[in-house]
Scaffold this motif. Structure first.
Motif, PDB file in Angstrom:
ATOM      1  N   LEU A  21       0.804  -1.224   0.000  1.00  0.00           N
ATOM      2  CA  LEU A  21       0.000   0.000   0.000  1.00  0.00           C
ATOM      3  C   LEU A  21       0.833   1.268   0.000  1.00  0.00           C
ATOM      4  O   LEU A  21       0.304   2.364  -0.191  1.00  0.00           O
ATOM      5  CB  LEU A  21      -0.958   0.005   1.201  1.00  0.00           C
ATOM      6  CG  LEU A  21      -1.916  -1.178   1.292  1.00  0.00           C
ATOM      7  CD1 LEU A  21      -2.934  -0.949   2.404  1.00  0.00           C
ATOM      8  CD2 LEU A  21      -2.624  -1.435  -0.032  1.00  0.00           C
ATOM      9  N   GLY A  28      -4.694   3.644  -1.193  1.00  0.00           N
ATOM     10  CA  GLY A  28      -6.076   4.042  -1.028  1.00  0.00           C
ATOM     11  C   GLY A  28      -7.149   2.991  -1.045  1.00  0.00           C
ATOM     12  O   GLY A  28      -8.280   3.272  -1.470  1.00  0.00           O
ATOM     13  N   PRO A  29      -6.913   1.757  -0.567  1.00  0.00           N
ATOM     14  CA  PRO A  29      -7.992   0.769  -0.543  1.00  0.00           C
ATOM     15  C   PRO A  29      -9.018   1.098   0.542  1.00  0.00           C
ATOM     16  O   PRO A  29      -8.729   1.817   1.499  1.00  0.00           O
ATOM     17  CB  PRO A  29      -7.272  -0.535  -0.221  1.00  0.00           C
ATOM     18  CG  PRO A  29      -6.102  -0.103   0.613  1.00  0.00           C
ATOM     19  CD  PRO A  29      -5.665   1.204   0.014  1.00  0.00           C
ATOM     20  N   SER A 125      -5.833  -0.672   6.115  1.00  0.00           N
ATOM     21  CA  SER A 125      -6.020   0.441   5.186  1.00  0.00           C
ATOM     22  C   SER A 125      -6.040   1.799   5.870  1.00  0.00           C
ATOM     23  O   SER A 125      -5.910   2.830   5.204  1.00  0.00           O
ATOM     24  CB  SER A 125      -7.337   0.260   4.425  1.00  0.00           C
ATOM     25  OG  SER A 125      -8.451   0.506   5.282  1.00  0.00           O
ATOM     26  N   GLN A 172     -19.648   3.113   0.148  1.00  0.00           N
ATOM     27  CA  GLN A 172     -18.804   3.548  -0.951  1.00  0.00           C
ATOM     28  C   GLN A 172     -19.540   4.538  -1.851  1.00  0.00           C
ATOM     29  O   GLN A 172     -20.747   4.441  -2.049  1.00  0.00           O
ATOM     30  CB  GLN A 172     -18.360   2.338  -1.774  1.00  0.00           C
ATOM     31  CG  GLN A 172     -17.594   1.321  -0.941  1.00  0.00           C
ATOM     32  CD  GLN A 172     -17.069   0.193  -1.786  1.00  0.00           C
ATOM     33  OE1 GLN A 172     -17.251   0.165  -2.990  1.00  0.00           O
ATOM     34  NE2 GLN A 172     -16.389  -0.748  -1.161  1.00  0.00           N
ATOM     35  N   ASN A 177     -15.709  -1.477  -7.982  1.00  0.00           N
ATOM     36  CA  ASN A 177     -14.971  -2.070  -6.877  1.00  0.00           C
ATOM     37  C   ASN A 177     -13.993  -3.106  -7.408  1.00  0.00           C
ATOM     38  O   ASN A 177     -14.304  -3.832  -8.342  1.00  0.00           O
ATOM     39  CB  ASN A 177     -15.930  -2.754  -5.897  1.00  0.00           C
ATOM     40  CG  ASN A 177     -17.093  -1.862  -5.523  1.00  0.00           C
ATOM     41  OD1 ASN A 177     -16.892  -0.822  -4.930  1.00  0.00           O
ATOM     42  ND2 ASN A 177     -18.299  -2.262  -5.891  1.00  0.00           N
ATOM     43  N   HIS A 178     -12.834  -3.183  -6.785  1.00  0.00           N
ATOM     44  CA  HIS A 178     -11.851  -4.196  -7.141  1.00  0.00           C
ATOM     45  C   HIS A 178     -11.515  -5.034  -5.914  1.00  0.00           C
ATOM     46  O   HIS A 178     -11.371  -4.511  -4.817  1.00  0.00           O
ATOM     47  CB  HIS A 178     -10.561  -3.547  -7.662  1.00  0.00           C
ATOM     48  CG  HIS A 178     -10.607  -3.191  -9.104  1.00  0.00           C
ATOM     49  ND1 HIS A 178     -11.441  -2.222  -9.597  1.00  0.00           N
ATOM     50  CD2 HIS A 178      -9.921  -3.669 -10.171  1.00  0.00           C
ATOM     51  CE1 HIS A 178     -11.258  -2.113 -10.909  1.00  0.00           C
ATOM     52  NE2 HIS A 178     -10.349  -2.974 -11.280  1.00  0.00           N
ATOM     53  N   TYR A 297     -10.806  -2.258  -3.105  1.00  0.00           N
ATOM     54  CA  TYR A 297     -10.788  -0.848  -3.511  1.00  0.00           C
ATOM     55  C   TYR A 297     -12.201  -0.439  -3.900  1.00  0.00           C
ATOM     56  O   TYR A 297     -12.930  -1.213  -4.531  1.00  0.00           O
ATOM     57  CB  TYR A 297      -9.854  -0.631  -4.701  1.00  0.00           C
ATOM     58  CG  TYR A 297      -8.400  -0.825  -4.389  1.00  0.00           C
ATOM     59  CD1 TYR A 297      -7.589   0.254  -4.060  1.00  0.00           C
ATOM     60  CD2 TYR A 297      -7.829  -2.096  -4.415  1.00  0.00           C
ATOM     61  CE1 TYR A 297      -6.246   0.069  -3.766  1.00  0.00           C
ATOM     62  CE2 TYR A 297      -6.493  -2.284  -4.120  1.00  0.00           C
ATOM     63  CZ  TYR A 297      -5.705  -1.198  -3.798  1.00  0.00           C
ATOM     64  OH  TYR A 297      -4.375  -1.380  -3.497  1.00  0.00           O
ATOM     65  N   ASN A 298     -12.587   0.781  -3.553  1.00  0.00           N
ATOM     66  CA  ASN A 298     -13.900   1.280  -3.957  1.00  0.00           C
ATOM     67  C   ASN A 298     -13.764   2.286  -5.101  1.00  0.00           C
ATOM     68  O   ASN A 298     -14.544   3.225  -5.226  1.00  0.00           O
ATOM     69  CB  ASN A 298     -14.639   1.912  -2.776  1.00  0.00           C
ATOM     70  CG  ASN A 298     -13.889   3.093  -2.178  1.00  0.00           C
ATOM     71  OD1 ASN A 298     -12.798   3.425  -2.614  1.00  0.00           O
ATOM     72  ND2 ASN A 298     -14.480   3.724  -1.186  1.00  0.00           N
ATOM     73  N   SER A 299     -12.765   2.054  -5.932  1.00  0.00           N
ATOM     74  CA  SER A 299     -12.522   2.917  -7.081  1.00  0.00           C
ATOM     75  C   SER A 299     -11.977   2.071  -8.222  1.00  0.00           C
ATOM     76  O   SER A 299     -11.526   0.942  -8.019  1.00  0.00           O
ATOM     77  CB  SER A 299     -11.521   4.021  -6.730  1.00  0.00           C
ATOM     78  OG  SER A 299     -10.305   3.455  -6.272  1.00  0.00           O
ATOM     79  N   GLN A 301      -9.554   0.530 -10.492  1.00  0.00           N
ATOM     80  CA  GLN A 301      -8.122   0.259 -10.470  1.00  0.00           C
ATOM     81  C   GLN A 301      -7.658  -0.461 -11.735  1.00  0.00           C
ATOM     82  O   GLN A 301      -6.611  -1.113 -11.737  1.00  0.00           O
ATOM     83  CB  GLN A 301      -7.784  -0.588  -9.244  1.00  0.00           C
ATOM     84  CG  GLN A 301      -8.065   0.087  -7.919  1.00  0.00           C
ATOM     85  CD  GLN A 301      -7.171   1.288  -7.692  1.00  0.00           C
ATOM     86  OE1 GLN A 301      -5.963   1.226  -7.918  1.00  0.00           O
ATOM     87  NE2 GLN A 301      -7.753   2.385  -7.269  1.00  0.00           N
TER      88      GLN A 301
END
Length: 319
Positions: A21, A28-29, A125, A172, A177-178, A297-299, A301
């Protein structure tokens, strides 16, 4: 006698550049669970465990190599497992002493080696989304009869009919999401390999990667769609890495760094509830095998996926 390499709390000599990280592509997870240290900003323990014979609970720190080992230092904690209150503490200073491994001092005069189960898998995180299991019978094992559970030489959690649920809702802002998961599905079983949120996305309880009861057939569930991934016999009994991508346009799943399948998933919502690890959202079909790492991750990636996978694979030597 203690083993070599005992860690001292606050003095884990790990170069931050080596931690997942800390790398710009992996920052940023929403949550990060691992039995290795993955962030230099996180200074807490890896897990909270319960000794099987007497229910004493302790926190387990990362050792001087940044992983959980029998050399890891421990500290007494307030017991949280339902029905396990004993008011006992331990004289042990390391995990090896705590479970009376033959190479360590039997600090509590147990008389024989012991096992340990995990009550809390701490989130590294920085978001405090810890994964909790307060029911003794549903806690995964980290030490079996004095020996650390491992996969490919790295520490692991052994799940039979066990699971965690996050202590916080993962509210979120994005529907993308990843998931990066390192695990091993138990060979010769018809159990299921689940990671899923506790309430439904569009009423369907996805996402999840599922080993169906037919034995070797795998499906990726996104929104209301089940995508057949094939008869992946190589997964059963072998360490594996899954990457799952859920979005409100197209959802995909990757196995060992290669894309397996994708599906149109228009209308998928962001995760707005707690997250199960090792259990289907319905409360049935628990995972059977071992877990080592789970990062969410909520973005989006997509541009970082291969770099994140490569870092994870470098540590675990999966493929």
């Amino acid at each position: 006698m203690l083993g070599l390499g005992n860690s001292i709390p606050g003095f884990d000599f790990i170069e931050s550049a080596s931690l997942l990280l800390d790398k710009s592509f992996a920052a940023g997870p929403a949550a990060a669970y691992s039995l290795r240290r993955v962030s230099s900003s996180y200074s807490g323990p890896a897990v909270q465990i319960r000794r099987a014979s007497d229910n004493v609970e302790v926190n387990v720190n990362f050792d001087s190599d940044g992983v959980v080992s029998l050399n890891s230092t421990i500290s007494n904690v307030t017991e949280e497992t339902s029905g396990s209150f004993t008011n006992l503490t331990t004289s042990a200073k390391t995990l090896g002493e705590f479970v009376a491994n033959a190479s360590y001092t039997d600090a509590d005069s147990l008389g024989s080696t012991d096992s340990a189960l995990v009550q809390n898998w701490y989130d590294q995180s920085g978001n405090s989304n810890d994964a909790i299991q307060s029911t003794a019978g549903s806690q995964p094992k980290i030490v079996s009869n004095g020996s650390l559970v491992t996969e490919n030489g790295k520490p692991a959690l052994e799940f039979t009919s066990d699971f965690f649920l996050t202590n916080n809702e993962l509210n979120q802002s994005s529907a993308t999401n990843h998931f990066y998961i390192v695990n091993k599905t138990q060979a010769g079983t018809s159990g299921n390999n689940y990671f899923s949120e506790s309430s439904a996305i569009d009423g369907n309880g996805s996402p999840a990667i599922t080993q169906q009861n037919t034995g070797d057939n795998y499906y990726w569930r996104a929104a209301s769609s089940n995508i057949f991934l094939g008869n992946l016999t190589t997964i059963k009994g072998n360490q594996a890495m899954f990457t799952a991508e859920v979005s409100n346009t197209t959802s995909k799943v990757y196995f060992q760094g290669s894309e397996l399948a994708s599906v149109s998933s228009t209308g998928v919502d962001a995760i707005t509830d707690k997250l199960y690890i090792g259990l289907r959202w319905t409360g049935a079909d628990s995972f059977k095998g071992t877990y080592q790492e789970f990062v969410l991750y909520n973005s989006d990636q997509s541009s970082n996926r291969t770099a994140i996978e490569a870092e994870i694979n470098t540590f675990y030597s999966i493929f």
